[in-house]
Design a protein around this motif. Structure first.
Motif, PDB file in Angstrom:
ATOM      1  N   ASP A   1     -13.959 -14.890  39.455  1.00 31.85           N
ATOM      2  CA  ASP A   1     -15.392 -14.703  39.703  1.00 31.85           C
ATOM      3  C   ASP A   1     -16.200 -15.664  38.828  1.00 31.85           C
ATOM      4  OD1 ASP A   1     -17.969 -13.850  40.094  1.00 31.85           O
ATOM      5  OD2 ASP A   1     -17.618 -11.769  39.497  1.00 31.85           O
ATOM      6  N   ALA A   2     -16.865 -16.638  39.460  1.00 27.27           N
ATOM      7  CA  ALA A   2     -17.656 -17.623  38.723  1.00 27.27           C
ATOM      8  C   ALA A   2     -19.017 -17.094  38.320  1.00 27.27           C
ATOM      9  CB  ALA A   2     -17.831 -18.893  39.557  1.00 27.27           C
ATOM     10  N   GLN A   3     -19.407 -15.924  38.815  1.00 30.90           N
ATOM     11  CA  GLN A   3     -20.694 -15.310  38.473  1.00 30.90           C
ATOM     12  C   GLN A   3     -21.866 -16.249  38.741  1.00 30.90           C
ATOM     13  OE1 GLN A   3     -19.842 -14.127  34.361  1.00 30.90           O
ATOM     14  NE2 GLN A   3     -19.349 -12.068  35.079  1.00 30.90           N
ATOM     15  N   GLY A   4     -21.758 -17.010  39.835  1.00 32.72           N
ATOM     16  CA  GLY A   4     -22.847 -17.886  40.244  1.00 32.72           C
ATOM     17  C   GLY A   4     -22.869 -19.249  39.582  1.00 32.72           C
ATOM     18  N   ASN A   5     -21.910 -19.541  38.723  1.00 36.34           N
ATOM     19  CA  ASN A   5     -21.860 -20.835  38.034  1.00 36.34           C
ATOM     20  C   ASN A   5     -20.812 -21.738  38.685  1.00 36.34           C
ATOM     21  OD1 ASN A   5     -21.795 -22.999  36.308  1.00 36.34           O
ATOM     22  ND2 ASN A   5     -20.894 -21.890  34.588  1.00 36.34           N
ATOM     23  N   PRO A   6     -21.227 -22.760  39.442  1.00 36.57           N
ATOM     24  CA  PRO A   6     -20.254 -23.624  40.125  1.00 36.57           C
ATOM     25  C   PRO A   6     -19.448 -24.476  39.163  1.00 36.57           C
ATOM     26  CG  PRO A   6     -22.455 -24.543  40.332  1.00 36.57           C
ATOM     27  CD  PRO A   6     -22.612 -23.181  39.709  1.00 36.57           C
TER      28      PRO A   6
ATOM     29  N   LEU B 202     -11.124 -11.916  37.116  1.00 34.47           N
ATOM     30  CA  LEU B 202     -11.306 -12.612  35.843  1.00 34.47           C
ATOM     31  C   LEU B 202     -12.501 -13.558  35.904  1.00 34.47           C
ATOM     32  CD1 LEU B 202      -7.572 -13.538  35.042  1.00 34.47           C
ATOM     33  CD2 LEU B 202      -8.864 -11.498  34.344  1.00 34.47           C
ATOM     34  N   VAL B 203     -13.342 -13.470  34.880  1.00 32.02           N
ATOM     35  CA  VAL B 203     -14.455 -14.399  34.735  1.00 32.02           C
ATOM     36  C   VAL B 203     -13.919 -15.660  34.063  1.00 32.02           C
ATOM     37  CG1 VAL B 203     -16.163 -12.556  34.615  1.00 32.02           C
ATOM     38  CG2 VAL B 203     -15.077 -13.356  32.515  1.00 32.02           C
ATOM     39  N   PRO B 204     -14.707 -16.743  34.005  1.00 31.60           N
ATOM     40  CA  PRO B 204     -14.214 -18.003  33.432  1.00 31.60           C
ATOM     41  C   PRO B 204     -13.745 -17.834  31.994  1.00 31.60           C
ATOM     42  CG  PRO B 204     -16.248 -18.355  34.634  1.00 31.60           C
ATOM     43  CD  PRO B 204     -16.056 -16.880  34.576  1.00 31.60           C
ATOM     44  N   GLY B 205     -12.743 -18.612  31.616  1.00 27.95           N
ATOM     45  CA  GLY B 205     -12.232 -18.542  30.256  1.00 27.95           C
ATOM     46  C   GLY B 205     -10.831 -19.111  30.170  1.00 27.95           C
ATOM     47  N   VAL B 206     -10.252 -19.023  28.980  1.00 28.39           N
ATOM     48  CA  VAL B 206      -8.879 -19.464  28.734  1.00 28.39           C
ATOM     49  C   VAL B 206      -8.016 -18.216  28.577  1.00 28.39           C
ATOM     50  CG1 VAL B 206      -7.339 -20.770  27.223  1.00 28.39           C
ATOM     51  CG2 VAL B 206      -9.703 -21.547  27.588  1.00 28.39           C
ATOM     52  N   TYR B 207      -7.028 -18.063  29.454  1.00 32.24           N
ATOM     53  CA  TYR B 207      -6.159 -16.888  29.478  1.00 32.24           C
ATOM     54  C   TYR B 207      -4.740 -17.312  29.109  1.00 32.24           C
ATOM     55  CZ  TYR B 207     -10.047 -14.650  31.867  1.00 32.24           C
ATOM     56  OH  TYR B 207     -11.290 -14.141  32.175  1.00 32.24           O
ATOM     57  N   THR B 208      -4.170 -16.634  28.128  1.00 36.45           N
ATOM     58  CA  THR B 208      -2.880 -17.055  27.588  1.00 36.45           C
ATOM     59  C   THR B 208      -1.818 -15.975  27.738  1.00 36.45           C
ATOM     60  OG1 THR B 208      -4.014 -18.419  25.933  1.00 36.45           O
ATOM     61  CG2 THR B 208      -1.701 -17.907  25.529  1.00 36.45           C
TER      62      THR B 208
ATOM     63  N   LEU C 108      -8.068 -15.590  44.961  1.00 40.06           N
ATOM     64  CA  LEU C 108      -9.335 -15.530  45.690  1.00 40.06           C
ATOM     65  C   LEU C 108     -10.472 -15.991  44.795  1.00 40.06           C
ATOM     66  CD1 LEU C 108     -10.990 -14.594  48.190  1.00 40.06           C
ATOM     67  CD2 LEU C 108     -11.085 -12.323  47.117  1.00 40.06           C
ATOM     68  N   LEU C 109     -11.282 -16.922  45.273  1.00 40.88           N
ATOM     69  CA  LEU C 109     -12.425 -17.429  44.525  1.00 40.88           C
ATOM     70  C   LEU C 109     -13.705 -16.820  45.066  1.00 40.88           C
ATOM     71  CD1 LEU C 109     -11.544 -21.243  44.311  1.00 40.88           C
ATOM     72  CD2 LEU C 109     -10.846 -19.384  42.787  1.00 40.88           C
ATOM     73  N   ILE C 110     -14.576 -16.335  44.167  1.00 44.97           N
ATOM     74  CA  ILE C 110     -15.834 -15.738  44.601  1.00 44.97           C
ATOM     75  C   ILE C 110     -16.992 -16.230  43.725  1.00 44.97           C
ATOM     76  CG2 ILE C 110     -14.704 -13.667  45.502  1.00 44.97           C
ATOM     77  CD1 ILE C 110     -15.686 -12.143  43.044  1.00 44.97           C
ATOM     78  N   ASN C 111     -18.201 -16.076  44.267  1.00 43.34           N
ATOM     79  CA  ASN C 111     -19.452 -16.362  43.537  1.00 43.34           C
ATOM     80  C   ASN C 111     -19.515 -17.775  42.960  1.00 43.34           C
ATOM     81  OD1 ASN C 111     -20.485 -13.774  44.044  1.00 43.34           O
ATOM     82  ND2 ASN C 111     -19.457 -12.920  42.251  1.00 43.34           N
ATOM     83  N   GLY C 112     -19.121 -18.752  43.783  1.00 38.86           N
ATOM     84  CA  GLY C 112     -19.279 -20.151  43.389  1.00 38.86           C
ATOM     85  C   GLY C 112     -18.094 -20.783  42.699  1.00 38.86           C
ATOM     86  N   ALA C 113     -16.983 -20.063  42.554  1.00 39.47           N
ATOM     87  CA  ALA C 113     -15.804 -20.637  41.895  1.00 39.47           C
ATOM     88  C   ALA C 113     -15.269 -21.811  42.715  1.00 39.47           C
ATOM     89  CB  ALA C 113     -14.729 -19.583  41.721  1.00 39.47           C
ATOM     90  N   ALA C 114     -14.849 -22.869  42.033  1.00 37.45           N
ATOM     91  CA  ALA C 114     -14.355 -24.074  42.687  1.00 37.45           C
ATOM     92  C   ALA C 114     -12.882 -24.292  42.361  1.00 37.45           C
ATOM     93  CB  ALA C 114     -15.168 -25.294  42.245  1.00 37.45           C
ATOM     94  N   PRO C 115     -12.053 -24.610  43.355  1.00 36.80           N
ATOM     95  CA  PRO C 115     -10.610 -24.778  43.121  1.00 36.80           C
ATOM     96  C   PRO C 115     -10.277 -25.906  42.158  1.00 36.80           C
ATOM     97  CG  PRO C 115     -11.220 -25.542  45.312  1.00 36.80           C
ATOM     98  CD  PRO C 115     -12.413 -24.820  44.781  1.00 36.80           C
ATOM     99  N   CYS C 116     -11.124 -26.948  42.095  1.00 38.37           N
ATOM    100  CA  CYS C 116     -10.808 -28.065  41.193  1.00 38.37           C
ATOM    101  C   CYS C 116     -10.973 -27.667  39.731  1.00 38.37           C
ATOM    102  CB  CYS C 116     -11.679 -29.265  41.507  1.00 38.37           C
ATOM    103  SG  CYS C 116     -13.437 -28.935  41.389  1.00 38.37           S
ATOM    104  N   ASN C 117     -11.618 -26.534  39.462  1.00 38.80           N
ATOM    105  CA  ASN C 117     -11.850 -26.100  38.080  1.00 38.80           C
ATOM    106  C   ASN C 117     -10.891 -24.997  37.631  1.00 38.80           C
ATOM    107  OD1 ASN C 117     -13.908 -27.901  37.569  1.00 38.80           O
ATOM    108  ND2 ASN C 117     -15.518 -26.516  38.250  1.00 38.80           N
ATOM    109  N   VAL C 118      -9.759 -24.872  38.317  1.00 41.26           N
ATOM    110  CA  VAL C 118      -8.741 -23.883  37.947  1.00 41.26           C
ATOM    111  C   VAL C 118      -7.473 -24.644  37.550  1.00 41.26           C
ATOM    112  CG1 VAL C 118      -7.389 -21.886  38.674  1.00 41.26           C
ATOM    113  CG2 VAL C 118      -9.715 -22.222  39.574  1.00 41.26           C
ATOM    114  N   TYR C 119      -6.961 -24.359  36.354  1.00 42.42           N
ATOM    115  CA  TYR C 119      -5.807 -25.099  35.820  1.00 42.42           C
ATOM    116  C   TYR C 119      -4.725 -24.125  35.363  1.00 42.42           C
ATOM    117  CZ  TYR C 119      -9.330 -28.788  35.640  1.00 42.42           C
ATOM    118  OH  TYR C 119     -10.323 -29.681  35.966  1.00 42.42           O
ATOM    119  N   TRP C 120      -3.480 -24.413  35.756  1.00 40.63           N
ATOM    120  CA  TRP C 120      -2.328 -23.597  35.390  1.00 40.63           C
ATOM    121  C   TRP C 120      -1.370 -24.459  34.576  1.00 40.63           C
ATOM    122  CZ3 TRP C 120      -2.337 -18.472  37.045  1.00 40.63           C
ATOM    123  CH2 TRP C 120      -3.278 -18.149  38.025  1.00 40.63           C
TER     124      TRP C 120
END
Length: 378
Positions: free
Chosen positions: A152-157, A132-138, A178-190
């Motif tokens: 996948d952050a696609q290179g955007n930290p 999944l690329v960045p976004g809001v998933y419901t 799993l975080l790839i391509n610059g994804a940061a754990p602090c920017n993931v919210y559940w």
């Protein structure tokens, strides 16, 4: 493309042009199904950001769990199992600090729940095997995780993911995020509508904001936070570590550059205006509108290509739609550090080497304004 017309239409040229139009339309439709990355914004945790574990009624632990960060409970006051569990930060039992953290957690929970949806997930469903690329998933009700979910952050930290789960989140044993391509754990919210349960040996990432409770089975770990509003947090030989993030994902950059700058300027105006108005507006406006109105689809291809696409659509449509698509105001950018002075120019017009640029100013951190501690071994 130039069509050769001598007495009869050059059908090969026309068919090629029509095929090109179909390809462009199909590509545009495919692109429109992807989530608009910039819609997800970092969730402000306030004083709750210093807590690796926060419960509403109680926090219970079995075994040598390791908590890197603060641990607290409010309005309840029961914290048990420490020791044998270890906490690197402070422990707050129904005090003013824990109360304020719960107040800020409620604000954060509501912020995450109110963000506009990019993608609606199948619910009940399973996130395993998805990238999944960045976004809001419901997910309207429950969601599971079996296996690996890749973000996948696609290179955007500064990329942000917000998962809105209507009821429960449950992971199977040995599942992982799993975080790839610059994804940061602090920017993931559940944002969980009831409770979250992590299976044995699950490796989880992100900030869990649960309305009721959070339970971790044996040896499950979180690179993030376990924050429960009304119920309990239950631990069993777990590791929970406040997430660390690169300097570029701090609050100033996220709020200024990613949220305002990218959303307001690049994504909304640039992508929507330029791609739709410029590419499809130019080609389809010239070919389908100008040409199609005159002589149908094939007539539109000929007339649109000669008149609409090249002159009106290709130049006017693309230039007007693409360039003028960016009407939305640009968001403010995070401030950068001063640039280093340029080196002096050499004689005879040769330029001296430029001085190195100064370091960029550090940005504030909305989602990651953490009190970090060194990770502890389980």
């Amino acid at each position: 493309m130039t069509l050769n017309i001598s007495g009869a239409l050059n059908w090969r040229a026309i068919s090629t042009w029509v095929a090109t139009i179909v390809f462009i339309v199909a590509a545009a439709i495919t692109t429109s199904l992807l989530p608009a990355h910039a819609i997800a914004t970092a969730v402000p945790l306030g004083t709750a950001s210093s807590f690796a574990v926060l419960g509403g009624q109680s926090v219970t632990n079995t075994g040598p769990s390791a908590i890197t960060g603060d641990l607290g409970v409010s309005p309840g006051s029961s914290i048990t199992g420490f020791p044998p569990g270890l906490v690197s930060g402070a422990i707050h039992k129904a005090d003013a600090v824990a109360l304020q953290a719960q107040t800020d957690l409620t604000t954060a929970y509501n912020n995450a729940a109110s963000q506009a949806t990019n993608v609606t997930l199948t619910s009940p469903g399973d996130l395993g095997g998805l990238t999944l690329v960045p976004g809001v998933y419901t997910a309207s009700s429950s969601i599971d995780l079996t296996g690996t979910l890749t973000l996948d952050a696609q290179g955007n930290p500064n990329a942000v993911w917000v998962f809105q789960v209507g009821s429960t989140l449950t992971t199977a044993s040995a599942s992982r995020v799993l975080l790839i391509n610059g994804a940061a754990p602090c920017n993931v919210y559940w944002q969980i509508g009831s409770s979250a349960t992590l299976g044995t040996n699950t490796t989880f990432v992100g900030n869990i904001l649960a309305l009721t409770s959070i339970g971790l089975n044996t040896s499950a770990s979180i690179d993030g936070r376990a924050l429960a509003r009304n119920g309990s947090v239950t631990l069993d030989t777990n590791r929970i570590t406040l997430p660390s993030c690169p300097a570029s994902t701090t609050g100033g950059t996220t709020a200024g550059t990613t949220t305002a700058g990218t959303t307001g300027s690049t994504t909304t105006a640039g992508t929507t205006g330029s791609t739709t108005g410029g590419l499809l507006g130019g080609v389809l406006g010239g070919v389908l509108t100008t040409g199609g109105t005159t002589s149908g689809l094939l007539g539109g291809a000929v007339a649109g290509n000669t008149t609409g696409s090249t002159t009106t659509g290709g130049i006017t449509g693309a230039t007007t739609g693409g360039n003028h698509g960016e009407h939305g105001e640009h968001g403010d950018h995070g401030e950068h550090g001063d640039h280093g002075e340029h080196g002096e120019h050499g004689e005879h017009g040769d330029h001296g080497e430029h001085g190195e640029h100064g370091d960029h100013g550090e940005h504030g951190c909305s989602p990651c304004d953490d009190k970090w501690g060194e990770p502890m071994n389980s």
